[in-house]
Design a protein around this motif. Structure first.
Motif, PDB file in Angstrom:
ATOM      1  N   GLU A 224      -7.168  -8.915   1.745  1.00 20.68           N
ATOM      2  CA  GLU A 224      -5.993  -8.648   0.911  1.00 20.68           C
ATOM      3  C   GLU A 224      -5.395  -9.958   0.390  1.00 20.68           C
ATOM      4  O   GLU A 224      -4.998 -10.045  -0.786  1.00 20.68           O
ATOM      5  CB  GLU A 224      -4.950  -7.874   1.717  1.00 20.68           C
ATOM      6  N   ARG A 258       7.828  -2.909   1.212  1.00 15.34           N
ATOM      7  CA  ARG A 258       6.613  -2.689   1.992  1.00 15.34           C
ATOM      8  C   ARG A 258       5.537  -3.693   1.573  1.00 15.34           C
ATOM      9  O   ARG A 258       5.467  -4.093   0.402  1.00 15.34           O
ATOM     10  CB  ARG A 258       6.101  -1.266   1.786  1.00 15.34           C
ATOM     11  N   GLU A 260       2.533  -3.218   0.967  1.00 15.57           N
ATOM     12  CA  GLU A 260       1.676  -2.677  -0.090  1.00 15.57           C
ATOM     13  C   GLU A 260       2.210  -3.030  -1.481  1.00 15.57           C
ATOM     14  O   GLU A 260       1.434  -3.210  -2.425  1.00 15.57           O
ATOM     15  CB  GLU A 260       1.559  -1.156   0.054  1.00 15.57           C
ATOM     16  N   ARG A 263       1.146  -6.549  -2.068  1.00 17.57           N
ATOM     17  CA  ARG A 263      -0.310  -6.571  -2.224  1.00 17.57           C
ATOM     18  C   ARG A 263      -0.694  -6.186  -3.643  1.00 17.57           C
ATOM     19  O   ARG A 263      -1.584  -6.783  -4.243  1.00 17.57           O
ATOM     20  CB  ARG A 263      -0.942  -5.603  -1.221  1.00 17.57           C
ATOM     21  N   ASP A 264      -0.005  -5.171  -4.195  1.00 20.73           N
ATOM     22  CA  ASP A 264      -0.321  -4.701  -5.542  1.00 20.73           C
ATOM     23  C   ASP A 264       0.359  -5.521  -6.633  1.00 20.73           C
ATOM     24  O   ASP A 264      -0.058  -5.474  -7.793  1.00 20.73           O
ATOM     25  CB  ASP A 264       0.088  -3.228  -5.692  1.00 20.73           C
TER      26      ASP A 264
END
Length: 316
Positions: A224, A258, A260, A263-264
């Motif tokens: 990641e 979060r 995520e 990460r995105d």
């Protein structure tokens, strides 16, 4: 009353007249200028406000500065280079000859660098003024050509994007960085040459690896973290202490975000914490509108204001 002459009259002695002197031999030709006449003419039209005779080295407090040294300063000033700063950052410049400096200038111009580019390039990298063309510069252009597949007409674009390429060792810096980045999946040579060459002059051990380790330390997997860096190469250029840590702490603490989301959207770290992230997050919270992280940060002020007003209207 007759005024006395300003100078005593010249008297010729009738005795032992001097024999006629042979004509003086012609003066020796001047040494070849360290700057070509065309270059000197071009530069002379762009003399900076700080003229040579006003430079501190020309004051009576520096009576022993040689003419050659003063001429060197003039050449630097005419090219738009801050001579005092260059000398302070590159002491070797004091003993460098004008011929060697001109050799560097001529070589860069032969590779497509324009005269107008030199002030910025030398200003950022004053060590370049005393570089050796054969041992220092030729390997760099060889690296650009063979390793990055940069065509001759692309040299100027790559150099202007990152002048530090010219003062980086191919063996110790550029090639190791390229190999490391390629192992991470940075396979777009065009992007490395023209968009992110700063990564090539970054230390693998002291800069690139620590950024990935930080991302892993806050909860991202190795894959990641690498994917985030490929999506946003600028992550490798941000300070851990001044960028990553305060922004991540705000994201997790105040925003309750979060992993995520980061990460995105790793571009989150590219926005100013005080001028962008905090004020927009506060506005979102006060309006009660729900916005995804990219929408909250990427929209223009006008678009963001419209979204906030819509949220406030819906709440009313």
């Amino acid at each position: 009353m007759r005024a006395s002459p300003l100078h005593p009259p010249i008297r010729f002695s009738p005795h032992n007249p001097s024999p006629p002197q042979p004509p003086s031999p012609p003066p020796p030709p001047p040494p070849p200028s360290s700057l070509s006449s065309s270059t000197t003419t071009q530069l002379a039209t762009k003399l900076p406000k700080s003229l040579l005779h006003k430079h501190p080295l020309y004051t009576p407090t520096h009576p022993h500065v040689s003419l050659q040294f003063k001429e060197k300063i003039l050449c630097l000033e005419i090219m738009g280079i801050d001579a005092s700063r260059a000398l302070a950052l590159n002491p070797s410049l004091r003993s460098a000859s004008l011929h060697s400096i001109h050799s560097v200038v001529s070589f860069l111009q032969s590779k497509g660098v324009h005269q107008k580019d030199l002030a910025r390039i030398f200003g950022m990298c004053p060590g370049l003024l005393t570089a050796d063309v054969e041992s220092d510069l030729c390997p760099v252009f060889g690296f650009l050509s063979r390793d990055l597949r940069v065509p001759d007409h692309g040299f100027r674009r790559a150099i202007n994007k990152c002048p530090r390429l010219l003062v980086s060792s191919v063996r110790d810096q550029l090639r190791p960085a390229l190999f490391y980045l390629q192992r991470l999946g940075f396979d777009d040579l065009h992007a490395l040459a023209y968009q992110d060459p700063i990564l090539l002059v970054s230390s693998v051990v002291n800069t690139l690896i620590p950024k990935l380790r930080f991302l892993e330390s806050v909860g991202f997997s190795r894959d990641e973290a690498v994917a985030m860096a490929r999506r946003c190469p600028a992550l490798f250029t941000f300070s851990i202490e001044n960028n990553f840590k305060p922004k991540f702490e705000y994201f997790r603490g105040e925003m309750g975000g979060r992993l995520e989301e980061l990460r995105d959207f790793p571009q989150y770290f590219a926005f100013s914490l005080e001028k962008r992230i905090k004020p927009r997050h506060v506005a979102v919270v006060e309006s009660g509108v729900g916005l995804a992280l990219p929408v909250m940060l990427k929209t223009t002020d006008e678009e963001f204001g419209k979204l906030i007003r819509q949220g406030l209207g819906g709440a009313g």
